[in-house]
Motif scaffolding. Structure first.
Motif, PDB file in Angstrom:
ATOM      1  N   ILE A  19       0.732  -0.919  -0.088  1.00  0.00           N
ATOM      2  CA  ILE A  19      -0.002   0.057  -0.007  1.00  0.00           C
ATOM      3  C   ILE A  19       0.665   1.280   0.151  1.00  0.00           C
ATOM      4  CG2 ILE A  19      -1.589   1.431   1.472  1.00  0.00           C
ATOM      5  CD1 ILE A  19      -2.703  -1.280   2.258  1.00  0.00           C
ATOM      6  N   GLY A  20       1.886   1.350   0.822  1.00  0.00           N
ATOM      7  CA  GLY A  20       2.745   2.369   0.768  1.00  0.00           C
ATOM      8  C   GLY A  20       3.392   2.747  -0.592  1.00  0.00           C
ATOM      9  N   ARG A  21       3.895   1.534  -1.381  1.00  0.00           N
ATOM     10  CA  ARG A  21       4.291   1.972  -2.470  1.00  0.00           C
ATOM     11  C   ARG A  21       3.231   2.514  -3.533  1.00  0.00           C
ATOM     12  NH1 ARG A  21       4.037  -1.417  -7.019  1.00  0.00           N
ATOM     13  NH2 ARG A  21       5.758  -0.918  -8.780  1.00  0.00           N
ATOM     14  N   GLY A  22       2.291   2.004  -3.253  1.00  0.00           N
ATOM     15  CA  GLY A  22       0.822   2.172  -4.355  1.00  0.00           C
ATOM     16  C   GLY A  22       0.621   3.900  -4.073  1.00  0.00           C
ATOM     17  N   ILE A  23       0.623   4.479  -2.761  1.00  0.00           N
ATOM     18  CA  ILE A  23       0.351   5.759  -2.478  1.00  0.00           C
ATOM     19  C   ILE A  23       1.606   6.573  -3.080  1.00  0.00           C
ATOM     20  CG2 ILE A  23       0.228   7.269  -0.574  1.00  0.00           C
ATOM     21  CD1 ILE A  23      -1.391   5.205   0.981  1.00  0.00           C
ATOM     22  N   ALA A  24       2.892   6.234  -2.650  1.00  0.00           N
ATOM     23  CA  ALA A  24       3.827   6.830  -3.121  1.00  0.00           C
ATOM     24  C   ALA A  24       4.012   7.279  -4.778  1.00  0.00           C
ATOM     25  CB  ALA A  24       5.366   6.250  -2.996  1.00  0.00           C
ATOM     26  N   LEU A  25       3.663   5.978  -5.464  1.00  0.00           N
ATOM     27  CA  LEU A  25       3.373   6.484  -7.174  1.00  0.00           C
ATOM     28  C   LEU A  25       2.311   7.051  -7.174  1.00  0.00           C
ATOM     29  CD1 LEU A  25       4.132   2.482  -7.864  1.00  0.00           C
ATOM     30  CD2 LEU A  25       5.505   4.402  -8.144  1.00  0.00           C
ATOM     31  N   ALA A  26       1.262   7.035  -6.506  1.00  0.00           N
ATOM     32  CA  ALA A  26      -0.008   7.995  -6.929  1.00  0.00           C
ATOM     33  C   ALA A  26       0.383   9.463  -6.689  1.00  0.00           C
ATOM     34  CB  ALA A  26      -1.123   7.558  -6.099  1.00  0.00           C
ATOM     35  N   LEU A  27       0.993   9.512  -5.479  1.00  0.00           N
ATOM     36  CA  LEU A  27       1.356  11.085  -5.420  1.00  0.00           C
ATOM     37  C   LEU A  27       2.145  11.775  -6.241  1.00  0.00           C
ATOM     38  CD1 LEU A  27       1.806  10.681  -1.536  1.00  0.00           C
ATOM     39  CD2 LEU A  27       0.003  11.884  -2.523  1.00  0.00           C
ATOM     40  N   ALA A  28       3.164  10.818  -6.720  1.00  0.00           N
ATOM     41  CA  ALA A  28       4.160  11.147  -7.553  1.00  0.00           C
ATOM     42  C   ALA A  28       3.495  11.348  -9.015  1.00  0.00           C
ATOM     43  CB  ALA A  28       5.538  10.248  -7.752  1.00  0.00           C
ATOM     44  N   GLY A  29       2.745  10.700  -9.370  1.00  0.00           N
ATOM     45  CA  GLY A  29       1.870  10.680 -10.450  1.00  0.00           C
ATOM     46  C   GLY A  29       1.158  11.913 -10.742  1.00  0.00           C
ATOM     47  N   GLU A  30       0.651  12.454  -9.298  1.00  0.00           N
ATOM     48  CA  GLU A  30       0.009  13.778  -9.603  1.00  0.00           C
ATOM     49  C   GLU A  30       0.828  15.047  -9.204  1.00  0.00           C
ATOM     50  OE1 GLU A  30      -2.803  14.627 -10.303  1.00  0.00           O
ATOM     51  OE2 GLU A  30      -4.214  12.533 -10.466  1.00  0.00           O
ATOM     52  N   GLY A  31       2.278  14.696  -9.505  1.00  0.00           N
ATOM     53  CA  GLY A  31       3.005  15.897  -9.564  1.00  0.00           C
ATOM     54  C   GLY A  31       3.720  16.142  -8.218  1.00  0.00           C
ATOM     55  N   ALA A  32       3.350  15.465  -7.157  1.00  0.00           N
ATOM     56  CA  ALA A  32       4.167  15.695  -5.998  1.00  0.00           C
ATOM     57  C   ALA A  32       5.721  14.907  -5.955  1.00  0.00           C
ATOM     58  CB  ALA A  32       3.184  15.174  -4.642  1.00  0.00           C
ATOM     59  N   ALA A  33       6.337  15.762  -5.075  1.00  0.00           N
ATOM     60  CA  ALA A  33       7.849  15.336  -4.999  1.00  0.00           C
ATOM     61  C   ALA A  33       7.815  14.387  -3.812  1.00  0.00           C
ATOM     62  CB  ALA A  33       8.842  16.415  -4.649  1.00  0.00           C
ATOM     63  N   VAL A  34       8.350  13.119  -3.585  1.00  0.00           N
ATOM     64  CA  VAL A  34       8.179  12.203  -2.585  1.00  0.00           C
ATOM     65  C   VAL A  34       9.438  11.815  -2.009  1.00  0.00           C
ATOM     66  CG1 VAL A  34       7.114   9.952  -1.971  1.00  0.00           C
ATOM     67  CG2 VAL A  34       6.069  11.440  -3.738  1.00  0.00           C
ATOM     68  N   VAL A  35       9.521  11.608  -0.580  1.00  0.00           N
ATOM     69  CA  VAL A  35      10.381  10.876   0.117  1.00  0.00           C
ATOM     70  C   VAL A  35       9.818   9.715   0.224  1.00  0.00           C
ATOM     71  CG1 VAL A  35      11.676  10.873   2.276  1.00  0.00           C
ATOM     72  CG2 VAL A  35      11.967  13.010   0.788  1.00  0.00           C
ATOM     73  N   VAL A  36      10.593   8.531  -0.270  1.00  0.00           N
ATOM     74  CA  VAL A  36      10.079   7.152  -0.158  1.00  0.00           C
ATOM     75  C   VAL A  36      10.768   6.650   1.373  1.00  0.00           C
ATOM     76  CG1 VAL A  36       9.891   4.709  -0.835  1.00  0.00           C
ATOM     77  CG2 VAL A  36       9.641   7.044  -2.345  1.00  0.00           C
ATOM     78  N   ALA A  37      10.090   6.390   2.405  1.00  0.00           N
ATOM     79  CA  ALA A  37      10.835   6.237   3.453  1.00  0.00           C
ATOM     80  C   ALA A  37      10.504   4.760   4.209  1.00  0.00           C
ATOM     81  CB  ALA A  37      10.331   7.180   4.683  1.00  0.00           C
ATOM     82  N   ASP A  38      11.559   3.901   4.505  1.00  0.00           N
ATOM     83  CA  ASP A  38      11.463   2.605   4.901  1.00  0.00           C
ATOM     84  C   ASP A  38      12.655   2.207   5.650  1.00  0.00           C
ATOM     85  OD1 ASP A  38      10.217  -0.114   4.974  1.00  0.00           O
ATOM     86  OD2 ASP A  38       9.106   0.416   3.263  1.00  0.00           O
ATOM     87  N   THR A  39      12.556   1.014   6.070  1.00  0.00           N
ATOM     88  CA  THR A  39      13.650   0.342   7.010  1.00  0.00           C
ATOM     89  C   THR A  39      14.883  -0.017   5.933  1.00  0.00           C
ATOM     90  OG1 THR A  39      12.454  -1.716   6.778  1.00  0.00           O
ATOM     91  CG2 THR A  39      12.273  -0.196   9.042  1.00  0.00           C
ATOM     92  N   GLU A  40      14.625  -0.386   4.871  1.00  0.00           N
ATOM     93  CA  GLU A  40      15.710  -0.777   3.865  1.00  0.00           C
ATOM     94  C   GLU A  40      16.079   0.206   2.877  1.00  0.00           C
ATOM     95  OE1 GLU A  40      14.251  -4.637   2.472  1.00  0.00           O
ATOM     96  OE2 GLU A  40      14.068  -5.641   4.614  1.00  0.00           O
ATOM     97  N   ALA A  41      17.282   0.251   2.822  1.00  0.00           N
ATOM     98  CA  ALA A  41      17.668   1.453   2.000  1.00  0.00           C
ATOM     99  C   ALA A  41      17.544   1.124   0.275  1.00  0.00           C
ATOM    100  CB  ALA A  41      19.262   1.759   1.889  1.00  0.00           C
ATOM    101  N   ALA A  42      17.691  -0.128   0.076  1.00  0.00           N
ATOM    102  CA  ALA A  42      17.527  -0.581  -1.342  1.00  0.00           C
ATOM    103  C   ALA A  42      16.301  -0.552  -1.756  1.00  0.00           C
ATOM    104  CB  ALA A  42      18.127  -2.220  -1.287  1.00  0.00           C
ATOM    105  N   SER A  43      15.309  -1.070  -1.067  1.00  0.00           N
ATOM    106  CA  SER A  43      13.790  -1.170  -1.527  1.00  0.00           C
ATOM    107  C   SER A  43      13.399   0.272  -1.503  1.00  0.00           C
ATOM    108  CB  SER A  43      12.998  -2.200  -0.521  1.00  0.00           C
ATOM    109  OG  SER A  43      13.012  -1.619   0.940  1.00  0.00           O
ATOM    110  N   ALA A  44      13.797   1.206  -0.729  1.00  0.00           N
ATOM    111  CA  ALA A  44      13.409   2.649  -0.480  1.00  0.00           C
ATOM    112  C   ALA A  44      13.722   3.272  -2.005  1.00  0.00           C
ATOM    113  CB  ALA A  44      13.534   3.311   0.481  1.00  0.00           C
TER     114      ALA A  44
END
Length: 258
Positions: A19-44
């Motif tokens: 769900i977090g990834r889906g929201i991050a992609l949706a926000l970015a798709g509408e033009g927002a700049a996004v910081v993708v935050a998670d516990t693992e550097a590679a996946s973020a």
């Protein structure tokens, strides 16, 4: 990238999967700049790279939502990179599947620390930046399990009920500050959590996939799962809605009615 959120900046905790990834992609798709935050550097970084490759703006951030210092640093990164923080999506979460008598105290504490304390600390870190900006949209991810309890999900349900009470209270605190606070309650979404549930709740002789399909047919009136993309669409709505605050909105195919 242009869109309805062009010029806005956001973070998404738990943003590297489901769900977090889906929201991050949706926000970015509408033009927002996004910081993708998670516990693992590679996946973020993988999700941030996916956004950049599509023409958006995104950066990764490694955090533990139980650590207030990490969350303050995340907010500082958003402001440093993009000038302000407009949208805070608190999605990081864990699940525990066990009867109450079998839940260890340490496991109860883990669920509460991530799912409840993590939301509290994330909001606490975000509010000063939003006050500086005189604008804010806080979106906390709860669950239909925050409205109806289910067997073997007492710890998880308790944590998600808590998120709803916290969200409603905070919305009232910030109602005059140009900051809205809402919660999304997803239903049956094919994520890592539901992979765990499908395994734990399968009947004798059932595969995890058969368990997943059975739960959809038994619980969801529409007879189909919800998707991260659909949850992302609801997040976009809440990011754009100036008069919606203190609400907990289900996206569950008719599973719950309150």
């Amino acid at each position: 990238m242009t869109g309805r959120l062009a010029g806005r900046a956001a973070y998404v905790t738990g943003g590297s999967r489901g769900i977090g990834r889906g929201i991050a992609l949706a926000l970015a798709g509408e033009g927002a700049a996004v910081v993708v935050a998670d516990t693992e550097a590679a996946s973020a970084e993988a999700v941030a790279a996916e956004i950049r490759e599509a023409g958006g703006r995104a950066e990764p951030c490694v955090i533990d939502v139980r650590n207030y210092g990490d969350l303050v640093g995340m907010v500082e990164q958003v402001e440093r990179q993009y000038g302000q923080l407009d949208i805070a999506v608190n999605c990081a979460g864990v699940i525990s599947v066990a009867s109450v008598e079998d839940v260890e105290e340490a496991e109860w504490d883990r669920v509460m620390d991530v799912n409840v304390k993590g939301v509290f600390l994330s909001c606490k870190a975000a509010i000063p930046a939003m006050r500086r900006n005189a604008f804010g949209r806080i979106i906390n991810i709860s669950s239909v399990s925050g409205k109806d309890g289910y067997p073997k999900l007492a710890a998880y349900s308790a944590s998600k009920y808590a998120v709803l009470g916290f969200t409603n209270s905070l919305a009232k605190e910030l109602a005059r500050d140009g900051i809205t606070v809402n919660a999304i309650c997803p239903g049956v979404v094919k994520t890592q959590m539901w992979d765990t549930l499908s395994e734990e709740l399968k009947e004798q002789g059932e595969t995890p996939e058969e368990s997943w399909l059975r739960h959809i047919l038994e619980f969801v009136p529409q007879g189909r799962p919800q998707t991260p993309e659909e949850v992302g669409g609801l997040a976009i709505y809440l990011a754009l809605a100036p008069s919606v605050t203190g609400q907990s909105i289900n996206i569950d195919g008719g599973l719950t009615s309150h």
